[in-house]
Design a protein around this motif. Structure first.
Motif, PDB file in Angstrom:
ATOM      1  N   LYS A  72       0.874  -1.175   0.000  1.00  0.00           N
ATOM      2  CA  LYS A  72       0.000   0.000   0.000  1.00  0.00           C
ATOM      3  C   LYS A  72       0.907   1.219   0.000  1.00  0.00           C
ATOM      4  N   ALA A  73       0.838   1.985  -1.062  1.00  0.00           N
ATOM      5  CA  ALA A  73       1.720   3.140  -1.237  1.00  0.00           C
ATOM      6  C   ALA A  73       1.343   4.278  -0.301  1.00  0.00           C
ATOM      7  N   HIS A  74       2.305   5.124  -0.073  1.00  0.00           N
ATOM      8  CA  HIS A  74       2.113   6.365   0.687  1.00  0.00           C
ATOM      9  C   HIS A  74       1.596   6.117   2.100  1.00  0.00           C
ATOM     10  N   ARG A  75       2.036   5.030   2.689  1.00  0.00           N
ATOM     11  CA  ARG A  75       1.684   4.738   4.073  1.00  0.00           C
ATOM     12  C   ARG A  75       2.969   4.560   4.856  1.00  0.00           C
ATOM     13  N   PRO A  76       2.989   5.038   6.084  1.00  0.00           N
ATOM     14  CA  PRO A  76       4.165   4.761   6.910  1.00  0.00           C
ATOM     15  C   PRO A  76       4.390   3.255   7.005  1.00  0.00           C
ATOM     16  N   GLY A  77       5.634   2.863   6.893  1.00  0.00           N
ATOM     17  CA  GLY A  77       5.967   1.456   7.012  1.00  0.00           C
ATOM     18  C   GLY A  77       5.857   0.656   5.727  1.00  0.00           C
ATOM     19  N   ALA A  78       5.703   1.337   4.595  1.00  0.00           N
ATOM     20  CA  ALA A  78       5.570   0.612   3.330  1.00  0.00           C
ATOM     21  C   ALA A  78       6.820  -0.208   3.036  1.00  0.00           C
ATOM     22  N   HIS A  79       7.998   0.370   3.245  1.00  0.00           N
ATOM     23  CA  HIS A  79       9.226  -0.378   2.971  1.00  0.00           C
ATOM     24  C   HIS A  79       9.393  -1.520   3.970  1.00  0.00           C
ATOM     25  N   ALA A  80       8.974  -1.304   5.208  1.00  0.00           N
ATOM     26  CA  ALA A  80       9.034  -2.381   6.199  1.00  0.00           C
ATOM     27  C   ALA A  80       8.124  -3.535   5.785  1.00  0.00           C
ATOM     28  N   ALA A  81       6.968  -3.211   5.200  1.00  0.00           N
ATOM     29  CA  ALA A  81       6.054  -4.262   4.726  1.00  0.00           C
ATOM     30  C   ALA A  81       6.702  -5.064   3.606  1.00  0.00           C
ATOM     31  N   THR A  82       7.467  -4.400   2.743  1.00  0.00           N
ATOM     32  CA  THR A  82       8.173  -5.106   1.674  1.00  0.00           C
ATOM     33  C   THR A  82       9.168  -6.093   2.269  1.00  0.00           C
ATOM     34  N   ALA A  83       9.915  -5.647   3.270  1.00  0.00           N
ATOM     35  CA  ALA A  83      10.899  -6.523   3.913  1.00  0.00           C
ATOM     36  C   ALA A  83      10.205  -7.685   4.629  1.00  0.00           C
ATOM     37  N   GLU A  84       9.086  -7.407   5.265  1.00  0.00           N
ATOM     38  CA  GLU A  84       8.358  -8.475   5.951  1.00  0.00           C
ATOM     39  C   GLU A  84       7.809  -9.493   4.945  1.00  0.00           C
TER      40      GLU A  84
END
Length: 123
Positions: A72-84
């Protein structure tokens, strides 16, 4: 342990129509970043590190797109979600250590971005 379904349910990633062409484009971007990073490492080690991180992140984004997901773009933690997502996807495979390293690289890049960590090139 969290699952891919939990990431969807939590609104961190969303299902989309699988898009192989978009995934291929992401892979090409990732390859360009990997090719560029060594060229600037001596002059701009933090920039090179960011390119390496972006390359790995875009490779995971490509897998997500090919599998019918996106962060989900433009949300805090987007890159963390990718890593998860990477850790969940490759848990128990030969790639699991690489998936775990993505989150460490992400955290280091964030710290470098805000001046709490500095990339050093080995002499």
């Amino acid at each position: 342990m969290t699952s891919i379904a939990d990431l969807v349910e939590g609104g961190r990633i969303e299902p989309v129509t699988a898009d192989i062409e978009a995934a291929k484009d992401k892979i090409e971007e990732a390859k360009k970043h990997l090719k560029s990073a060594p060229k600037i490492a001596d002059e701009d080690p933090q920039g090179a590190y960011a390119l390496i991180y972006d390359s790995a992140r875009k490779a995971v984004d490509a897998h997500m797109l090919a599998s019918g997901y996106r962060v989900k773009a433009h949300r805090p933690g987007a890159h963390a979600a990718t890593a998860e997502y990477a850790e969940l996807q490759w848990d128990g495979t030969p790639s699991e250590n690489s998936a775990r390293r993505l989150d460490r690289i992400r955290r280091n890049r964030n710290r470098a971005e805000y001046g709490a960590w500095h990339v050093r090139v080995n002499p």
